[in-house]
Write an enzyme that holds these catalytic residues in place. Structure first.
Site, PDB file in Angstrom:
ATOM      1  N   ALA A 144       0.637  -1.091  -0.450  1.00 25.53           N
ATOM      2  CA  ALA A 144       0.369  -0.041  -0.174  1.00 25.53           C
ATOM      3  C   ALA A 144       0.803   1.350  -0.180  1.00 25.53           C
ATOM      4  O   ALA A 144       2.123   1.423   0.413  1.00 25.53           O
ATOM      5  CB  ALA A 144      -0.887   0.337   1.497  1.00 25.53           C
ATOM      6  N   GLY A 152       0.788  -4.630   0.996  1.00 29.70           N
ATOM      7  CA  GLY A 152      -0.646  -4.666  -0.050  1.00 29.70           C
ATOM      8  C   GLY A 152      -0.334  -5.230  -0.765  1.00 29.70           C
ATOM      9  O   GLY A 152      -0.975  -6.085  -1.989  1.00 29.70           O
ATOM     10  N   GLU A 171      -0.531  -9.195  -0.640  1.00 27.44           N
ATOM     11  CA  GLU A 171      -2.216  -9.350  -0.175  1.00 27.44           C
ATOM     12  C   GLU A 171      -2.683  -9.256  -1.912  1.00 27.44           C
ATOM     13  O   GLU A 171      -3.675  -9.784  -1.795  1.00 27.44           O
ATOM     14  CB  GLU A 171      -3.054  -8.492   0.787  1.00 27.44           C
ATOM     15  CG  GLU A 171      -1.911  -8.654   2.221  1.00 27.44           C
ATOM     16  CD  GLU A 171      -1.967  -7.339   2.827  1.00 27.44           C
ATOM     17  OE1 GLU A 171      -1.482  -5.984   2.740  1.00 27.44           O
ATOM     18  OE2 GLU A 171      -2.704  -7.704   3.929  1.00 27.44           O
ATOM     19  N   GLU A 199       4.701  -4.980   7.035  1.00 30.20           N
ATOM     20  CA  GLU A 199       4.107  -3.867   7.572  1.00 30.20           C
ATOM     21  C   GLU A 199       4.308  -3.227   9.227  1.00 30.20           C
ATOM     22  O   GLU A 199       4.399  -2.214   9.857  1.00 30.20           O
ATOM     23  CB  GLU A 199       2.385  -4.333   7.406  1.00 30.20           C
ATOM     24  CG  GLU A 199       1.521  -3.871   6.727  1.00 30.20           C
ATOM     25  CD  GLU A 199       2.245  -5.107   5.856  1.00 30.20           C
ATOM     26  OE1 GLU A 199       2.222  -6.058   6.173  1.00 30.20           O
ATOM     27  OE2 GLU A 199       1.350  -5.185   5.049  1.00 30.20           O
TER      28      GLU A 199
HETATM   29  N1  CAA Z   1       4.928   3.466  -0.161  1.00 29.61           N
HETATM   30  C1  CAA Z   1       5.218   4.685  -1.189  1.00 29.61           C
HETATM   31  N2  CAA Z   1       6.566   4.759  -2.039  1.00 29.61           N
HETATM   32  C2  CAA Z   1       6.699   3.534  -1.898  1.00 29.61           C
HETATM   33  C3  CAA Z   1       6.309   2.253  -1.285  1.00 29.61           C
HETATM   34  C4  CAA Z   1       5.407   1.541  -1.106  1.00 29.61           C
HETATM   35  N3  CAA Z   1       4.851   0.786  -0.173  1.00 29.61           N
HETATM   36  N4  CAA Z   1       7.609   1.310  -1.719  1.00 29.61           N
HETATM   37  C5  CAA Z   1       8.376   1.703  -2.713  1.00 29.61           C
HETATM   38  N5  CAA Z   1       8.018   3.116  -2.690  1.00 29.61           N
HETATM   39  C6  CAA Z   1       8.391   4.762  -3.419  1.00 29.61           C
HETATM   40  C7  CAA Z   1      10.072   4.637  -3.075  1.00 29.61           C
HETATM   41  O1  CAA Z   1       9.587   5.626  -1.483  1.00 29.61           O
HETATM   42  C8  CAA Z   1      10.470   5.570  -4.109  1.00 29.61           C
HETATM   43  O2  CAA Z   1      10.272   6.456  -4.087  1.00 29.61           O
HETATM   44  P1  CAA Z   1      11.786   7.805  -4.064  1.00 29.61           P
HETATM   45  O3  CAA Z   1      11.953   7.264  -5.243  1.00 29.61           O
HETATM   46  O4  CAA Z   1      10.506   9.298  -4.432  1.00 29.61           O
HETATM   47  O5  CAA Z   1      11.817   8.299  -2.882  1.00 29.61           O
HETATM   48  C9  CAA Z   1      10.177   4.622  -4.845  1.00 29.61           C
HETATM   49  O6  CAA Z   1       9.349   3.454  -4.834  1.00 29.61           O
HETATM   50  C10 CAA Z   1      11.906   3.396  -5.284  1.00 29.61           C
HETATM   51  O7  CAA Z   1      11.478   2.864  -3.787  1.00 29.61           O
HETATM   52  P2  CAA Z   1      13.064   2.364  -3.377  1.00 29.61           P
HETATM   53  O8  CAA Z   1      14.905   3.884  -3.497  1.00 29.61           O
HETATM   54  O9  CAA Z   1      13.294   2.215  -1.608  1.00 29.61           O
HETATM   55  O10 CAA Z   1      13.852   1.381  -4.102  1.00 29.61           O
HETATM   56  P3  CAA Z   1      14.518   0.220  -3.300  1.00 29.61           P
HETATM   57  O11 CAA Z   1      15.424  -0.816  -4.521  1.00 29.61           O
HETATM   58  O12 CAA Z   1      15.554   0.915  -2.780  1.00 29.61           O
HETATM   59  O13 CAA Z   1      13.688  -0.713  -2.379  1.00 29.61           O
HETATM   60  C11 CAA Z   1      12.110  -2.361  -1.428  1.00 29.61           C
HETATM   61  C12 CAA Z   1      12.416  -1.776  -3.306  1.00 29.61           C
HETATM   62  C13 CAA Z   1      12.734  -2.923  -0.575  1.00 29.61           C
HETATM   63  C14 CAA Z   1      10.944  -2.863  -1.839  1.00 29.61           C
HETATM   64  C15 CAA Z   1      11.565  -1.109  -0.496  1.00 29.61           C
HETATM   65  O14 CAA Z   1      10.891   0.438  -1.678  1.00 29.61           O
HETATM   66  C16 CAA Z   1      10.818  -0.466   0.448  1.00 29.61           C
HETATM   67  O15 CAA Z   1      10.647  -1.262   1.752  1.00 29.61           O
HETATM   68  N6  CAA Z   1       9.651  -0.731  -0.019  1.00 29.61           N
HETATM   69  C17 CAA Z   1       8.388  -0.563   1.060  1.00 29.61           C
HETATM   70  C18 CAA Z   1       7.784  -2.154   1.346  1.00 29.61           C
HETATM   71  C19 CAA Z   1       6.655  -2.005   2.984  1.00 29.61           C
HETATM   72  O16 CAA Z   1       7.272  -1.938   3.503  1.00 29.61           O
HETATM   73  N7  CAA Z   1       5.486  -2.116   2.325  1.00 29.61           N
HETATM   74  C20 CAA Z   1       4.568  -2.071   2.877  1.00 29.61           C
HETATM   75  C21 CAA Z   1       3.552  -1.442   3.225  1.00 29.61           C
HETATM   76  S1  CAA Z   1       2.302  -0.946   4.429  1.00 29.61           S
HETATM   77  C22 CAA Z   1       0.947  -1.913   3.675  1.00 29.61           C
HETATM   78  O17 CAA Z   1       0.658  -2.462   2.286  1.00 29.61           O
HETATM   79  C23 CAA Z   1      -0.593  -2.213   4.420  1.00 29.61           C
HETATM   80  C24 CAA Z   1      -1.355  -3.531   3.930  1.00 29.61           C
HETATM   81  O18 CAA Z   1      -1.065  -3.965   4.612  1.00 29.61           O
HETATM   82  C25 CAA Z   1      -2.124  -3.170   2.878  1.00 29.61           C
END
Ligand code: CAA
Length: 258
Positions: free
Chosen positions: A66, A109, A112, A132
């Protein structure tokens, strides 16, 4: 065809291919993606020429979760008041089959959403996780319920509590995904698989989907009863007569969907 900003939607014969397309955010699922996904799935469900859908992302990310930036400033009243994420129930309510073709990250998400689909085909670079907890929250789109049903409590609990990711090979071994294929061949394989499904008698497809899903919602006796009744019901269809006649006459069946 409807134009979307966060999705690419194309018909490949009887298969609707939906590609999540927010590469700058690794396909993070924001409200616009949800609204467009629902619109695309509703159009797919209504279109008699379409028999199966595939949801995919990019080779780097199916969806990284998400959209954290969209959620970060929200309070309890916003989330609870709007029943945030409830719209995703529409994905699992799609009556025709939907395959998730997952390459790269399927996190939070994203994992999911993949699990809401009827089955997952994984590229060999796929990574699944519910991270999360690292954001001081929990899964919110069904992960805490669907992941244990797919991989068992031990692995699901470990993944939710530590945020560790599961690679494609472990995901296949654990029952989370149906098959692993080379990432470069994933979409073609998924479309081919979806075409096979779309070539089956449409009412039998819906009935098979409903009864396998019922296995998650009912006890064994009720599930078997449900299966038997739907099986009986298909004997009221033209396609059942055609399918069995075609077998006896050693020719392919021709379906009317009646
Ligand atoms: N939401 C918003 N933006 C996100 C995102 C997310 N879930 N995941 C990645 N992005 C964005 C980053 O902020 C980044 O944007 P900027 O260039 O503007 O900074 C861009 O996508 C590229 O991401 P990274 O630079 O982080 O890429 P990476 O290759 O270094 O890492 C990754 C990849 C390991 C997937 C890392 O992006 C990450 O950990 N993302 C978040 C994963 C996460 O925590 N997901 C759970 C979200 S909460 C949820 O989903 C709740 C639910 O149950 C529904």
């Amino acid at each position: 065809m409807t134009a979307y900003e966060t999705l690419l939607v194309e018909n490949r014969g009887p298969v609707t291919l939906i590609t999540l397309n927010r590469p700058q955010a690794l396909n993070a699922l924001n409200s616009q993606v949800l609204a467009e996904l629902i619109a695309a799935l509703e159009a797919f469900d209504k279109d008699d020429a379409q028999g199966c859908a595939v949801i995919t992302g990019s080779e780097k990310a199916f969806a990284a979760g998400a959209d954290i930036k969209e959620m970060s400033g929200q309070g309890f009243a916003d989330m609870y008041g709007s029943n945030f994420f409830a719209g995703y129930d529409r994905v699992a309510a799609t009556r025709k089959p939907v395959i998730a073709a997952v390459a790269g990250y399927a996190l939070g998400g994203g994992c999911e959403l993949a699990m809401m689909c009827d089955f997952i085909l994984a590229g060999d670079n796929a990574k699944f996780g519910q991270p999360e907890i690292k954001l001081a929250v929990t899964p919110g789109m069904g992960g805490s319920q669907r992941l244990p049903r797919a991989v068992g409590k031990a692995k699901a609990m470990e993944m939710c509590l530590t945020g560790r990711l599961m690679d494609a090979e472990e995901a296949e071994r654990s029952g989370l995904v149906a098959r692993v294929v080379p990432a470069a061949e994933l979409v073609e394989d998924a479309v081919r698989t979806a075409s096979t499904i779309a070539g089956m008698a449409p009412l039998a497809v819906k009935a098979n989907k409903e009864m396998v899903n019922a296995a998650y919602e009912t006890n064994l006796q009720m599930g078997i009863q449900f299966e038997r009744r739907l099986f009986h019901g298909l004997f009221g269809t033209e396609d059942q007569k055609e399918g069995m006649a075609a077998f006896v006459e050693k020719r392919p069946g021709k379906w009317t969907g009646k």
